[in-house]
Design an enzyme around this catalytic site. Structure first.
Site, PDB file in Angstrom:
ATOM      1  CE1 TYR A 141      -4.180  -1.373  -0.031  1.00  0.00           C
ATOM      2  CE2 TYR A 141      -3.634  -2.497   2.017  1.00  0.00           C
ATOM      3  CZ  TYR A 141      -4.493  -2.296   0.942  1.00  0.00           C
ATOM      4  OH  TYR A 141      -5.646  -3.026   0.841  1.00  0.00           O
ATOM      5  NE  ARG A 178     -13.842  -4.394   5.214  1.00  0.00           N
ATOM      6  CZ  ARG A 178     -12.770  -3.683   4.879  1.00  0.00           C
ATOM      7  NH1 ARG A 178     -12.723  -3.048   3.732  1.00  0.00           N
ATOM      8  NH2 ARG A 178     -11.731  -3.614   5.679  1.00  0.00           N
ATOM      9  CG  HIS A 289     -10.018  -4.060  -2.363  1.00  0.00           C
ATOM     10  ND1 HIS A 289      -8.812  -3.433  -2.574  1.00  0.00           N
ATOM     11  CD2 HIS A 289      -9.940  -4.545  -1.102  1.00  0.00           C
ATOM     12  CE1 HIS A 289      -8.063  -3.515  -1.485  1.00  0.00           C
ATOM     13  NE2 HIS A 289      -8.724  -4.197  -0.577  1.00  0.00           N
TER      14      HIS A 289
HETATM   15  C1  LIG Z   1      -9.950  -9.808   4.709  1.00  0.00           C
HETATM   16  C2  LIG Z   1      -9.428  -9.213   3.430  1.00  0.00           C
HETATM   17  C3  LIG Z   1      -8.355  -8.350   3.471  1.00  0.00           C
HETATM   18  C4  LIG Z   1      -7.848  -7.804   2.284  1.00  0.00           C
HETATM   19  N1  LIG Z   1      -6.733  -7.022   2.342  1.00  0.00           N
HETATM   20  C5  LIG Z   1      -6.168  -6.583   1.185  1.00  0.00           C
HETATM   21  C6  LIG Z   1      -4.922  -5.892   1.216  1.00  0.00           C
HETATM   22  O1  LIG Z   1      -4.324  -5.694   2.265  1.00  0.00           O
HETATM   23  N2  LIG Z   1      -4.420  -5.464   0.030  1.00  0.00           N
HETATM   24  C7  LIG Z   1      -5.054  -5.662  -1.167  1.00  0.00           C
HETATM   25  O2  LIG Z   1      -4.547  -5.259  -2.219  1.00  0.00           O
HETATM   26  N3  LIG Z   1      -6.229  -6.342  -1.216  1.00  0.00           N
HETATM   27  C8  LIG Z   1      -6.788  -6.813  -0.068  1.00  0.00           C
HETATM   28  N4  LIG Z   1      -7.948  -7.527  -0.114  1.00  0.00           N
HETATM   29  C9  LIG Z   1      -8.610  -7.759  -1.419  1.00  0.00           C
HETATM   30  C10 LIG Z   1      -8.092  -9.036  -2.067  1.00  0.00           C
HETATM   31  O3  LIG Z   1      -6.746  -8.913  -2.429  1.00  0.00           O
HETATM   32  C11 LIG Z   1      -8.880  -9.385  -3.317  1.00  0.00           C
HETATM   33  O4  LIG Z   1      -8.844  -8.316  -4.233  1.00  0.00           O
HETATM   34  C12 LIG Z   1     -10.331  -9.765  -3.044  1.00  0.00           C
HETATM   35  O5  LIG Z   1     -10.458 -10.489  -1.855  1.00  0.00           O
HETATM   36  C13 LIG Z   1     -10.837 -10.606  -4.213  1.00  0.00           C
HETATM   37  O6  LIG Z   1     -12.197 -10.882  -4.118  1.00  0.00           O
HETATM   38  P1  LIG Z   1     -12.774 -12.216  -3.459  1.00  0.00           P
HETATM   39  O7  LIG Z   1     -12.604 -12.048  -1.992  1.00  0.00           O
HETATM   40  O8  LIG Z   1     -14.194 -12.211  -3.888  1.00  0.00           O
HETATM   41  O9  LIG Z   1     -11.991 -13.389  -3.988  1.00  0.00           O
HETATM   42  C14 LIG Z   1      -8.467  -8.103   1.049  1.00  0.00           C
HETATM   43  C15 LIG Z   1      -9.547  -8.975   1.012  1.00  0.00           C
HETATM   44  C16 LIG Z   1     -10.025  -9.541   2.186  1.00  0.00           C
HETATM   45  C17 LIG Z   1     -11.177 -10.525   2.099  1.00  0.00           C
END
Ligand SMILES: Cc1cc2nc3c(=O)[nH]c(=O)nc-3n(C[C@H](O)[C@H](O)[C@H](O)COP(=O)(O)O)c2cc1C
Length: 402
Positions: A141, A178, A289
């Site tokens: 980030y 959220r 995301h």
């Molecule tokens: C609990 C959680 C934390 C996440 N933290 C990050 C993060 O720190 N950096 C990031 O680029 N994406 C983050 N994401 C997004 C994921 O990288 C990804 O884009 C997303 O989970 C994909 O969709 P899906 O959960 O439907 O598979 C996070 C997702 C979740 C569920």
């Protein structure tokens, strides 16, 4: 068949889909942990629409050919992986399941699929590189204070640790909360409260993993913080140092420092995809995301075809946001992605099955992808890209400005 194989076959019978894992995780995890891993922006409409949009993509099979065993090995950024699937970056995964990073990294290394360590993780990039030396990707980030001193140092550390791909996330220009998370008692800025402690006590599995792995930390940031910060102090440090999303100018600086494959995460517009290519990055995540930022964004699958057409042959496309199965991965690949990654479903697998969950979910994804390719009459990923499809809700190129 050895005991381990028999065990994983029994898991495949008991939990044959990601939704089975989700329901078990819902039962077994503390409410705050499940809400953190599962909750989206607003009323979760973005998540629901990601799923519905994927479900609506139809692929037409061709029959009458001699069946050939589908091969789903994939080359991404010059390296061969067992399948075009992978683990998306997850920040604070220890809140969802203590030790998550270690289990995910080990499962990905064993299966030879990419594992993306999120910056905000409980193990640092050097430790992750010892667990997943062949498949480690690392996500940053924007830590912009003092002229990006932390971000650029992390970039150098990633190179020294042997990270294969650097991922810069650009789809978090503002902080979001959220509602499900908030209602479950997770506070922003983060604080450990008695409510969270009591909730954790309801889950022997979460507590046992916490006893084994320790409480959530932000290990990669340790060198930049005072000694032994509390979780609250670490969270305050992150709020102070980070924020906003990388600008194109900033990405150009990271491009200069990072010599390996650079991937920009969070692309939903063909003009931004073009910019990624112009800046010399090798790839992008087409992603919203996972519906966690704001629920009015288009489902990532619906913008994928226009983006793939825009950058065809000039960038590697990783798709995420809604992938629950090998069928979903096949849909994304048919529509132009080079690989499909998952976030939430990997956390459900941990919540449901503990340390064995990620390996089981990787098996589900890759077995299902092979079966889908076989059913469609595709022996290779190239053939999968050529299948006839119906995708009524796809954004057309003329729906975008610029
Ligand atoms: C609990 C959680 C934390 C996440 N933290 C990050 C993060 O720190 N950096 C990031 O680029 N994406 C983050 N994401 C997004 C994921 O990288 C990804 O884009 C997303 O989970 C994909 O969709 P899906 O959960 O439907 O598979 C996070 C997702 C979740 C569920």
């Amino acid at each position: 068949m050895d005991d381990k194989q028999a065990y994983f076959q029994s898991l495949a019978r008991a939990y044959p889909t990601a939704h089975d894992l989700r329901e078990r995780a819902r039962r077994l995890m503390p409410n705050f942990a499940f809400s953190y891993m599962d909750g989206g922006a607003g009323t979760d409409q973005g998540i629901d629409r990601n799923w519905a949009a994927l479900d609506a993509v139809e692929l037409a099979p061709r029959y009458g050919k001699v069946a050939r065993p589908p091969a789903c090995g994939a080359t991404l950024f010059g390296r061969s992986y067992a399948a075009p699937i992978g683990v998306s970056p997850i920040g604070g995964p220890g809140t969802a399941f203590p030790g998550a990073e270690t289990y995910l990294a080990a499962a990905a290394q064993a299966a030879n699929v990419p594992y993306t360590l999120g910056l905000l993780s409980g193990i640092d990039v050097e430790r992750a590189a010892t667990i997943a030396p062949d498949v480690l990707w690392f996500q940053l980030y924007r830590f912009a204070r003092n002229d990006h001193v932390i971000g650029l140092d992390l970039t150098r550390r990633a190179a020294a640790a042997g990270v294969k791909v650097l991922v810069l996330t650009i789809d978090t220009p503002t902080r979001t909360t959220r509602p499900r998370e908030t209602k479950s008692g997770i506070l922003h800025p983060f604080r450990v409260t008695n409510r969270l402690r009591l909730d954790a006590l309801t889950s022997p599995r979460w507590m046992a993993s916490m006893a084994k792995n320790g409480s959530p930390r932000f290990a990669s940031l340790k060198p930049y913080m005072k000694d032994n910060p509390s979780l609250e102090e670490a969270a305050a440090f992150i709020r102070q140092e980070s924020g906003g999303a990388f600008t194109w100018e900033e990405i150009a600086r990271y491009r200069d420092v990072w010599k390996g494959p650079l991937v920009i995460k969070g692309i939903l517009h063909p003009a931004d995809a073009r910019r990624v290519v112009e800046l010399g990055a090798e790839g992008m995540f087409v992603s919203n995301h996972g519906g966690r930022q704001v629920e009015c964004l288009p489902p990532a699958i619906d913008v994928l075809p226009s983006i793939a057409a825009e950058v065809a042959g000039r960038a590697t496309i990783i798709f995420d946001s809604g992938v629950r199965s090998g069928v979903d991965a096949a849909r994304a690949i048919a529509l132009g992605a080079d690989a499909a990654f998952s976030g939430k479903a990997f956390l459900w697998s941990l919540g449901a099955l503990g340390a064995d969950g990620p390996a089981h979910f990787i098996n589900l994804l890759s077995d299902d992808l092979r079966a889908t390719m076989g059913q469609l009459g595709c022996a290779t990923l190239g053939e999968l890209r050529g299948v006839d499809r119906r995708h009524r809700n796809a954004w057309r190129a003329d729906g975008f400005n610029a």
